[in-house]
Design an enzyme around this catalytic site. Structure first.
Site, short mmCIF file in Angstrom:
data_model
loop_
_atom_site.label_atom_id
_atom_site.label_comp_id
_atom_site.label_asym_id
_atom_site.label_seq_id
_atom_site.Cartn_x
_atom_site.Cartn_y
_atom_site.Cartn_z
N VAL A 1 0.87 -1.17 0.00
CA VAL A 1 0.00 0.00 0.00
C VAL A 1 0.91 1.23 0.00
O VAL A 1 1.45 1.61 1.03
CB VAL A 1 -0.91 0.00 1.25
CG1 VAL A 1 -1.87 1.17 1.21
CG2 VAL A 1 -1.66 -1.32 1.39
N ASP A 2 1.12 1.81 -1.19
CA ASP A 2 1.96 3.01 -1.29
C ASP A 2 1.05 4.22 -1.19
O ASP A 2 0.15 4.39 -2.02
CB ASP A 2 2.73 3.01 -2.62
CG ASP A 2 3.67 1.82 -2.74
OD1 ASP A 2 4.07 1.28 -1.69
OD2 ASP A 2 3.98 1.42 -3.87
N VAL A 3 1.32 5.07 -0.21
CA VAL A 3 0.34 6.10 0.13
C VAL A 3 0.86 7.50 -0.16
O VAL A 3 2.00 7.84 0.18
CB VAL A 3 -0.01 5.99 1.64
CG1 VAL A 3 -1.04 7.03 2.02
CG2 VAL A 3 -0.52 4.59 1.96
#
Lengths: 240, 200
Positions: free
Chosen positions: A129-131
């Site tokens: 999950v790259d936020v």
């Protein structure tokens, strides 16, 4: 009771290990096999290895090289990059990976993740999950500008019963100014699955600060181990 | 020769890697003749209990393993699912029979406050109180959602996760661990080295 897991992250561009800042400006930091050997000798808890260019360049991960990396490790290893099919997952588990890290395919096709979890078991399916932060909202970082709320994505993957979330803050990546503590509080409220926090660690106290917010996930980092004198052992001592 | 049983349940490569690093001959196989020739049988495994038993049955290995391990007293090492399968009954996902070498059941971890699976590094201990000694040597990597409840007197070590769970079982020629020694760095390597060198 369980101990805090400390996890070095190795990012690979297809040629050598690199370290990015905010997901750009990749700087070469060495040979993956040598680095894996050093981490193994430092008795780290787990290792994450990601080919960050595989999906973008439309190629498969380099299996012989990844096998050499895994062969250095006597701890659990997570491998990510360019995973699109069951065959890809099977190949990685076959050479000794314990978990696979999937991002693009999970965004495009959640049904794939449901089936992968059923077939391979939830313990080996991790979701990246790259936020990013935009207009005070946490969104998923994507090459196209499609807006996907982090909350929506994690909830969906939680329902797919994935094993773990590796949550990387793009803003903090490589900056070595500390973790985004609010981000991990947010994620902890969305899912009860294990979380791995990545992005921002520069000194041992950054890890301690995150643990003190009652965060009970794992602590991953990259730059601090590449660019400073601190080793995973020293960080661990500091936390305990 | 050490045989690692190939029954389609998870990561066999890492067990093989550790045994090789100890300079021992090792074969991953489901061939009955090879299993009969082995000096030590290793049953690793990740996945569901029911599927594991189904695969062993389909390969016709249940009777053979009984013969080798229980009748011939061949040294046996079970890891994770390989430990759970030696119990009488499992419940993942449905109630079903195990190999039944040790009386007892395998039940889900029920924990209201902490996440399941029990995933990560934890200390094991032998007696009631947590071992205050060298924690490096009993710090192992766990990943499991079910745990075993032995109903006979066997030598056990334990692990705490809000409540006490069995971490390893020893009975005559059988040794089995819920944790993954092959992924537990120095502590695991030392345990496997000591064990394997005493048998193979």
């Amino acid at each position: 009771m369980l101990k805090v897991r400390l996890i070095p992250v190795m990012t690979f561009n297809g040629v050598s290990l690199v370290k990015t800042k905010q997901f750009t400006n990749a700087r070469t930091v060495g040979n993956p096999i040598q680095v894996a050997r050093v981490y193994n000798s430092r008795n780290v808890d787990e290792l994450v290895f990601v080919d960050i260019k595989a999906t973008e360049q439309g190629r498969k991960i380099n299996l012989p090289l990844v096998k050499k990396v895994i062969d250095e490790c006597f701890m659990p290893v997570t491998i990510g990059g360019g995973i699109r099919t069951f065959e890809d997952i099977n190949d990685l588990l076959g050479i000794g990976a314990d978990k696979v890290l999937i991002k693009s395919k999970a965004l495009q096709n959640p049904e794939f993740i449901v089936k992968a979890v059923e077939y391979f078991g939830s313990q080996c399916i991790s979701i990246a999950v790259d936020v990013i932060v935009k207009d005070r909202e946490y969104l998923i970082h994507q090459k196209n500008d499609e807006k996907v709320l982090m909350k929506t994505f994690i909830e969906k993957m939680h329902q797919c019963n994935v094993g773990e979330f590796v949550v990387n803050s793009v803003v903090c990546d490589g900056m070595m100014n500390g973790f985004d503590k609010i981000l991990y509080q947010n994620v902890s409220q969305i899912t009860t699955k294990p979380i791995v926090a990545v992005g921002g660690a520069g000194v041992p106290s950054h890890f301690t600060e995150l643990v003190q917010t009652n965060y009970n996930g794992a602590l991953a980092a990259s730059s601090i181990y590449h660019f400073t004198q601190y080793t995973p052992q020293e960080v661990k001592k500091n936390i305990e | 020769m050490i045989v690692v049983i190939d029954y389609g349940m998870g990561n066999l490569a890492s067990v093989q890697k550790v045994i090789k690093s100890l300079k021992k001959e090792v074969k991953i196989t489901c061939d009955k003749k090879e299993i009969q020739k082995a000096s030590l049988i290793v049953l690793p495994g990740v996945g569901s209990f029911e599927q594991g038993m189904k695969n062993l049955n389909d390969l016709g290995l249940v009777d053979l393993l009984y013969q080798e391990v229980i009748q011939n007293k061949k040294p046996f090492l079970g890891i994770c699912l390989g430990m759970q399968l030696i119990m009488e009954k499992g419940s993942e996902p449905n109630e079903c029979n195990g190999l039944g070498w040790i009386k007892g059941r395998v039940v889900p971890i029920v924990n209201s406050r902490l996440p399941v699976p029990h995933l990560g590094w934890n200390n094991t201990y032998k007696h009631k109180e947590e071992n205050q000694g060298d924690t490096l040597l009993n710090n192992f990597y766990f990943i499991h959602s079910f745990h075993v409840l032995p109903e006979e007197a066997v030598e056990c070590t334990y692990v705490d996760y809000e409540f006490r769970m069995v971490a390893s079982i020893e009975k005559e020629n059988i040794f089995a661990t819920q944790f993954h020694p092959e992924k537990s760095q120095n502590a695991g390597l030392l345990l496997l080295k000591n064990y394997i060198e005493s048998y193979a």
